[in-house]
Design an enzyme around this catalytic site. Structure first.
Site, PDB file in Angstrom:
ATOM      1  N   CYS A  70       0.813  -1.220   0.000  1.00 26.37           N
ATOM      2  CA  CYS A  70       0.000   0.000   0.000  1.00 26.37           C
ATOM      3  C   CYS A  70       0.850   1.276   0.000  1.00 26.37           C
ATOM      4  O   CYS A  70       0.399   2.314  -0.478  1.00 26.37           O
ATOM      5  CB  CYS A  70      -0.897   0.043   1.226  1.00 26.37           C
ATOM      6  SG  CYS A  70      -1.885  -1.418   1.503  1.00 26.37           S
TER       7      CYS A  70
HETATM    8  O1  KQY Z   1      -4.137   1.116   0.852  1.00 25.76           O
HETATM    9  C1  KQY Z   1      -4.381   1.247   2.001  1.00 25.76           C
HETATM   10  N1  KQY Z   1      -4.368   0.219   2.776  1.00 25.76           N
HETATM   11  C2  KQY Z   1      -4.724   2.598   2.517  1.00 25.76           C
HETATM   12  C3  KQY Z   1      -5.317   2.643   3.867  1.00 25.76           C
HETATM   13  C4  KQY Z   1      -5.583   4.048   4.303  1.00 25.76           C
HETATM   14  C5  KQY Z   1      -5.765   4.150   5.756  1.00 25.76           C
HETATM   15  C6  KQY Z   1      -5.917   5.551   6.238  1.00 25.76           C
HETATM   16  N2  KQY Z   1      -5.846   5.597   7.650  1.00 25.76           N
END
Ligand code: KQY
Length: 365
Positions: free
Chosen positions: A357
């Protein structure tokens, strides 16, 4: 650099698989106090481990805000293969706000700049303002001097798709059909965007992603390709785990699917770690880390599938769990030509995601 008004497919571009050769990896530097506890210092230490692990294999560009540029530069001053640039952002999720890079197989590189709405906009989005994140893809494309295809009328995050580079894409209905992304579009219209902008031909819709994933079930935390015709799927045999039915529904879809080349998919199963909860760190006060409405500690969407493939390596999160070594061994078997490197994943998980991510690979055309 030029904004293209045609589509990538029309111009001969496609999204390569993550295992295709890369020129560098992009990431961002954590600082946001409502995402990262204790002044983001533990998160910055965790990011440093990820950045250093990737930099053993290929160059890394780290985008830091004006306020954090000097801090990040000092922290990485002695790191080989790393450059820090000033890049305004709302948080660290480069996979989702960054560009999706494309190649044309003839030496050309391009970028898709998807509309970004912080995983749901004003209907469940994870922060109230995402203007800076929404400019990240455009800025990266300009820095790299690559043509850009923009979709201002179509919201997508990079973590919600995986491709095999041979015309197949996997995603989840939980995320892409969620009304907080593109409520005006039908499934067929969403598929049209994926076909036109990524040049895929076969789209495999898993019903859901991991339980309690803040992204509404991003596929990159649940299932990925490991090579053409083979996928890796999160798995649990614990019937009391809310992931139990999610894993089985996904397997049923994968077992009955053919990829774009007509292959039946080989499905490898990777265990999920024992439930990981946000507990002591809640004292730091970051959003999303407090007990849920029932006063129960919040289950985090911990997954070994959230790894990044780099040139010659796999960078995978570990959770101080007995399954860490199982995951490590399995990944080494699945990627015998790469070195699997496990780095601590808990601190990044507390922010809502993991290594895949926070990174975005740039293919070497
Ligand atoms: O891709 C992702 N796992 C993004 C998560 C965003 C979390 C914001 N607190």
């Amino acid at each position: 650099m030029s904004l293209r008004t045609s589509t990538p497919r029309a111009d001969g571009f496609f999204m390569p698989a993550e295992w295709a050769p890369q020129s560098q990896v992009w990431t961002l530097w954590p600082e946001r106090p409502d995402s990262w506890r204790a002044g983001a210092l533990p998160a910055q230490a965790a990011f440093l481990e990820v950045i250093r692990a990737i930099a053993r294999f290929e160059p890394v560009t780290v985008g830091a805000s004006r306020d954090q540029f000097q801090n990040a530069s000092q922290a990485l001053a002695e790191a080989d293969n790393v450059r820090v640039i000033e890049l305004s952002n709302d948080d660290v999720w480069m996979r989702d706000c960054g560009p999706t890079f494309l190649i044309d197989g003839k030496g050309g590189l391009a970028a898709v700049d998807w509309e970004f709405n912080a995983w749901g906009g004003h209907h469940g989005g994870l922060y109230p303002n995402w203007d800076l994140d929404n400019q990240v893809a455009q800025k990266v494309a300009q820095l790299e001097r690559v043509p850009r295809y923009a979709t201002p009328e179509f919201v997508l995050e990079g973590g919600s798709i995986h491709v095999d580079g041979e015309g197949t894409l996997i995603t989840t209905a939980e995320c892409l059909l969620h009304p907080n992304r593109n409520p005006q579009l039908s499934q067929a219209e969403i598929e049209r965007y994926l076909r036109d902008y990524l040049a895929v031909n076969t789209i495999i819709w898993l019903p859901e992603g991991m339980y309690n994933d803040e992204t509404d079930g991003h596929v990159d935390n649940f299932c990925c390709f490991t090579r053409p015709g083979e996928v890796l799927l999160c798995w649990t045999d614990d019937e009391s785990d809310p992931n139990y039915s999610r894993c089985r529904s996904a397997l049923a879809v994968l077992d009955s699917s053919r990829d774009a080349r007509g292959r039946q998919l080989v499905v490898h199963k990777i265990p999920i770690p024992a439930p990981v909860y946000a507990m002591l760190e809640s004292e730091g006060g970051a959003l999303g880390q407090l007990p849920d409405e029932d006063g129960q500690p919040e289950r985090l969407a911990a997954s070994y599938v959230n790894f990044l493939i780099v040139n010659g390596g796999i960078i995978v999160p570990g959770f101080d769990d007995p399954q860490d070594s199982v995951a490590l061994t399995l990944l080494q078997e699945l990627f015998p030509e790469r070195e699997v490197v496990m780095v601590p994943g808990r601190e990044i998980l507390l922010g809502g995601g993991n290594i895949h991510c926070i990174t975005q690979q740039q293919p070497r055309p």
